[in-house]
Design an enzyme around this catalytic site. Sequence first.
Site, PDB file in Angstrom:
ATOM      1  N   HIS A  37       0.839  -1.216   0.000  1.00  0.00           N
ATOM      2  CA  HIS A  37       0.000   0.000   0.000  1.00  0.00           C
ATOM      3  C   HIS A  37       0.869   1.260   0.000  1.00  0.00           C
ATOM      4  O   HIS A  37       0.553   2.244  -0.670  1.00  0.00           O
ATOM      5  CB  HIS A  37      -0.897   0.048   1.249  1.00  0.00           C
ATOM      6  N   ARG A 189      -3.682 -10.733   3.588  1.00  0.00           N
ATOM      7  CA  ARG A 189      -4.026 -12.126   3.895  1.00  0.00           C
ATOM      8  C   ARG A 189      -2.821 -12.944   4.360  1.00  0.00           C
ATOM      9  O   ARG A 189      -2.988 -14.024   4.937  1.00  0.00           O
ATOM     10  CB  ARG A 189      -4.686 -12.793   2.695  1.00  0.00           C
TER      11      ARG A 189
END
Length: 281
Positions: A37, A189
């Site tokens: 990100h 995840r």
Amino acid sequence: MIVVSSKNELRQQIKEWKQAGETIAFVPTMGNLHSGHISLVTEAKKHATKVVVSIFVNPMQFNNPDDLTNYPRTLEEDSKQLISEGVDMLFTPTPEIMYPKGLDAQTFIEVPGISDVFCGASRPGHFRGVATIVNKLFNLVTPDVACFGSKDYQQLQVIRLMVEDLSLDIKIIGCDTVRTEQGLAKSSRNGYLTPQELEVAPLLYQTMKQLARDVSGGMAIDKAVSNATLTMNESLFTTDYFHVQRADDLSQPTDNDSELVILAAAQLGFARLIDNLVFTR
Ligand code: PAF
């Protein structure tokens, strides 16, 4: 960093910036931020004078209620990271703000064809949820550019098609996947993986690279995919799919197509990992 949750506050700030001649780069996220990100934020800064990030765990794109409930929410740590990256505004709406009438009464965006295959087939309704929330966020933030990770390659192509089909005046930038030294693509995840699974996880990328070498070397795609599936299933992974498609529209490649993408999804413990590799044969 300005932090807002309401649509009106967001719109007011954007209006002031635009009146002052600022340009806006937007990075939509679901939070639990990692270096992948942050690389989107770094890229966003190169394209505009103001960077807006949103953190919203979008219920419309989850087809499994447990997955939605368990999705990691780490707003405090995320905010600290965004402040240190020099982000100008963080938008953190609630589901009630984004879907005041509830999900079932919400107008939606469906990008046909591409939304129903691969990850879309495994997760019915997922890309409808993604396209709808991204469109709503675009309408609120009205960015000049928006940055998305290439790890979610199908998502990126769905968004590109939506922008083209709806004539949105927003430049979509696909940013390179950030990987660990061993090759595991950074993902929220990965937090579900045990230490043993974390050691096995880079096999997905290694297997994709071998698959790309096999296809580039002339092996039939079906044979190369079945070899890759075998390699993965001999480890702790359970392969969901490997597909070799045309890189631009994800359609079936002909013998003449040279720009290809491998799309992969596999279960490792509690985590369903997805990854992709664009290559030329
Ligand atoms: O990639 C994500 O994190 C999400 O799918 C997105 C684009 C923020 C939409 O909710």
